[in-house]
Enzyme design. Structure first.
Site, PDB file in Angstrom:
ATOM      1  N   SER A 138      35.995  59.658  10.547  1.00  0.00           N
ATOM      2  CA  SER A 138      36.074  59.859   9.102  1.00  0.00           C
ATOM      3  C   SER A 138      37.210  60.841   8.873  1.00  0.00           C
ATOM      4  O   SER A 138      37.601  61.568   9.797  1.00  0.00           O
ATOM      5  CB  SER A 138      34.761  60.471   8.624  1.00  0.00           C
ATOM      6  OG  SER A 138      34.898  61.030   7.348  1.00  0.00           O
ATOM      7  N   TYR A 151      27.234  66.722   9.180  1.00  0.00           N
ATOM      8  CA  TYR A 151      27.965  65.456   9.340  1.00  0.00           C
ATOM      9  C   TYR A 151      29.377  65.716   9.853  1.00  0.00           C
ATOM     10  O   TYR A 151      29.844  65.084  10.812  1.00  0.00           O
ATOM     11  CB  TYR A 151      28.008  64.745   7.986  1.00  0.00           C
ATOM     12  CG  TYR A 151      28.816  63.464   7.978  1.00  0.00           C
ATOM     13  CD1 TYR A 151      28.312  62.303   8.559  1.00  0.00           C
ATOM     14  CD2 TYR A 151      30.079  63.420   7.387  1.00  0.00           C
ATOM     15  CE1 TYR A 151      29.051  61.121   8.552  1.00  0.00           C
ATOM     16  CE2 TYR A 151      30.817  62.238   7.373  1.00  0.00           C
ATOM     17  CZ  TYR A 151      30.309  61.096   7.947  1.00  0.00           C
ATOM     18  OH  TYR A 151      31.032  59.934   7.948  1.00  0.00           O
TER      19      TYR A 151
HETATM   20  N1  LIG Z   1      31.023  55.168   3.557  1.00  0.00           N
HETATM   21  C1  LIG Z   1      31.880  56.155   3.712  1.00  0.00           C
HETATM   22  O1  LIG Z   1      32.341  56.782   2.730  1.00  0.00           O
HETATM   23  C2  LIG Z   1      32.369  56.516   5.103  1.00  0.00           C
HETATM   24  C3  LIG Z   1      33.538  57.287   5.209  1.00  0.00           C
HETATM   25  C4  LIG Z   1      34.008  57.631   6.466  1.00  0.00           C
HETATM   26  C5  LIG Z   1      33.323  57.221   7.603  1.00  0.00           C
HETATM   27  N2  LIG Z   1      32.177  56.482   7.466  1.00  0.00           N
HETATM   28  C6  LIG Z   1      31.480  56.112   8.709  1.00  0.00           C
HETATM   29  O2  LIG Z   1      31.365  54.708   8.769  1.00  0.00           O
HETATM   30  C7  LIG Z   1      30.234  54.357   9.562  1.00  0.00           C
HETATM   31  C8  LIG Z   1      29.457  53.258   8.849  1.00  0.00           C
HETATM   32  O3  LIG Z   1      29.005  53.725   7.597  1.00  0.00           O
HETATM   33  P1  LIG Z   1      28.927  52.782   6.302  1.00  0.00           P
HETATM   34  O4  LIG Z   1      29.839  53.366   5.293  1.00  0.00           O
HETATM   35  O5  LIG Z   1      29.061  51.373   6.647  1.00  0.00           O
HETATM   36  O6  LIG Z   1      27.436  53.147   5.809  1.00  0.00           O
HETATM   37  P2  LIG Z   1      26.082  52.271   5.793  1.00  0.00           P
HETATM   38  O7  LIG Z   1      26.271  51.065   4.967  1.00  0.00           O
HETATM   39  O8  LIG Z   1      25.011  53.254   5.439  1.00  0.00           O
HETATM   40  O9  LIG Z   1      25.915  51.788   7.313  1.00  0.00           O
HETATM   41  C9  LIG Z   1      25.464  52.627   8.331  1.00  0.00           C
HETATM   42  C10 LIG Z   1      24.988  51.766   9.472  1.00  0.00           C
HETATM   43  O10 LIG Z   1      24.584  52.626  10.554  1.00  0.00           O
HETATM   44  C11 LIG Z   1      23.307  52.200  10.972  1.00  0.00           C
HETATM   45  N3  LIG Z   1      22.555  53.235  11.669  1.00  0.00           N
HETATM   46  C12 LIG Z   1      22.163  54.460  11.254  1.00  0.00           C
HETATM   47  N4  LIG Z   1      21.459  55.081  12.221  1.00  0.00           N
HETATM   48  C13 LIG Z   1      21.410  54.221  13.278  1.00  0.00           C
HETATM   49  C14 LIG Z   1      20.825  54.263  14.570  1.00  0.00           C
HETATM   50  N5  LIG Z   1      20.119  55.327  14.989  1.00  0.00           N
HETATM   51  N6  LIG Z   1      21.003  53.204  15.402  1.00  0.00           N
HETATM   52  C15 LIG Z   1      21.697  52.115  15.003  1.00  0.00           C
HETATM   53  N7  LIG Z   1      22.231  51.995  13.779  1.00  0.00           N
HETATM   54  C16 LIG Z   1      22.084  53.037  12.925  1.00  0.00           C
HETATM   55  C17 LIG Z   1      22.617  51.767   9.686  1.00  0.00           C
HETATM   56  O11 LIG Z   1      21.440  51.014  10.001  1.00  0.00           O
HETATM   57  P3  LIG Z   1      20.183  50.906   8.986  1.00  0.00           P
HETATM   58  O12 LIG Z   1      20.554  49.842   7.988  1.00  0.00           O
HETATM   59  O13 LIG Z   1      19.053  50.528   9.870  1.00  0.00           O
HETATM   60  O14 LIG Z   1      20.015  52.260   8.342  1.00  0.00           O
HETATM   61  C18 LIG Z   1      23.748  50.935   9.089  1.00  0.00           C
HETATM   62  O15 LIG Z   1      23.849  49.698   9.717  1.00  0.00           O
HETATM   63  C19 LIG Z   1      29.439  55.654   9.775  1.00  0.00           C
HETATM   64  O16 LIG Z   1      29.663  56.129  11.084  1.00  0.00           O
HETATM   65  C20 LIG Z   1      30.046  56.605   8.764  1.00  0.00           C
HETATM   66  O17 LIG Z   1      29.974  57.940   9.192  1.00  0.00           O
HETATM   67  C21 LIG Z   1      31.694  56.119   6.252  1.00  0.00           C
END
Ligand SMILES: NC(=O)c1ccc[n+]([C@@H]2O[C@H](COP(=O)([O-])OP(=O)(O)OC[C@H]3O[C@@H](n4cnc5c(N)ncnc54)[C@H](OP(=O)(O)O)[C@@H]3O)[C@@H](O)[C@H]2O)c1
Length: 283
Positions: A138, A151
């Site tokens: 991120s 985080y």
């Molecule tokens: N959205 C943003 O603004 C942003 C910005 C920078 C970086 N990121 C990074 O991008 C990545 C994906 O996030 P996203 O934006 O796509 O959010 P998201 O839609 O909330 O997706 C998160 C994913 O991680 C899974 N997860 C959480 N805990 C887990 C575990 N213990 N084992 C396996 N899977 C698990 C969730 O599964 P469940 O559905 O079961 O909860 C979901 O599939 C993350 O690492 C986040 O830090 C996001």
């Protein structure tokens, strides 16, 4: 030869789009998720488009879950070309209100989950003398953000780990790439876990309100879509002259540009104006 990819956290957002994007581009993709009840949508698209996707259960918090799933894939494919460490969530709250157990749980997923998956694929990648590990970090892996210390610390740890193992793995043909998105319009913000000790009469509640408003307002023009991040991940994997870091989004580019060009003190002031005074990251 078909390339084999594993994606963690494929139930939604970036992981979901990345699994689809890899499969649409010829990768046999193991779209893993901790709760298979959430696989309906990706299954439907897989069937409709006849995509080379296999959905498997994998919870990055548990060594047995990670090892079992990776072993299953190796038994089936005899190789793994790409690992995308995507699973993660945000624990929000002031450090004072976050318990040590909550902080450990944040690291269990965002940091140790990544370590488990990497350790799972390394023996086969080293043996095959090839592999790409993509860590979804991120912009918060490079700069601090108030009320997100847990985080941010987990993403800084991911960045430090990645930069340290990259030279360690170079002679075995294994590449380690970081993806640094800014705000992404996924379910990430709905899935934020607030520190259990936070309450509306917390001394941090006015700051919390401002930070959430700051992020919500940046969801407009400057945020990226999960598809854009997935596209960047795909391009990074197929890029012959791989970069080490891929920044995604106008907001992330602006933040990191300012980070590079400002003193620590000036940058702190700029971040305060951007987020707390709500002037935005792109001005
Ligand atoms: N959205 C943003 O603004 C942003 C910005 C920078 C970086 N990121 C990074 O991008 C990545 C994906 O996030 P996203 O934006 O796509 O959010 P998201 O839609 O909330 O997706 C998160 C994913 O991680 C899974 N997860 C959480 N805990 C887990 C575990 N213990 N084992 C396996 N899977 C698990 C969730 O599964 P469940 O559905 O079961 O909860 C979901 O599939 C993350 O690492 C986040 O830090 C996001």
């Amino acid at each position: 030869m078909t390339r084999i990819a594993i994606v963690t956290g494929s139930s939604s957002g970036i992981g979901y789009e990345t699994s689809l994007s890899l499969a649409r581009n010829g990768f046999k993709t193991y779209a893993t998720m901790r709760n298979l009840d959430k696989s309906k949508m990706i299954n439907e698209i897989k069937d409709k488009e006849k995509l080379p996707i296999q959905i498997l259960e994998l919870d990055v918090d548990y060594e047995q879950s990670v090892n079992q799933t990776i072993k299953h894939i190796i038994d089936e494919e005899k190789k793994i070309d790409v690992l995308i460490n995507n699973a993660g969530y945000d624990l929000a709250g002031s450090l004072e209100e976050i318990s040590i157990d909550e902080l450990k749980a944040q690291f269990e997923t965002n940091f140790f989950g990544v370590v488990r998956a990497i350790k799972g694929v390394l023996p086969i990648m080293r043996e095959q003398n090839y592999g790409i590990i993509v860590n979804v970090s991120s912009v918060g892996g490079k700069v601090g953000i108030p009320l997100n210390s847990a985080y941010i610390a987990s993403k800084f740890a991911m960045e430090g780990l990645s930069d340290s193992i990259r030279p360690e793995l170079q002679e075995f043909g294994i590449k380690v790439i970081l993806i640094e998105p800014g705000v992404v319009r996924s379910s990430f913000f709905e899935n934020v876990k607030m520190a259990k000790n936070f309450s509306p009469d917390s001394p941090y509640s006015s700051l919390t309100q401002k930070i959430f408003t700051g992020f919500t307002s940046s969801m407009g023009d400057t945020a990226s879509s999960p598809k854009e991040v997935a596209q960047t991940i795909l391009s990074a994997i197929i890029d012959d002259n791989k970069e080490i870091r891929y920044v995604v989004g106008k907001d992330a580019n602006s933040i990191l540009e300012n980070r590079k060009n400002m003193s620590d003190k000036d940058f702190d002031g700029w971040m305060k104006e951007s987020l707390i005074d709500q002037k935005g990251f792109v001005r």
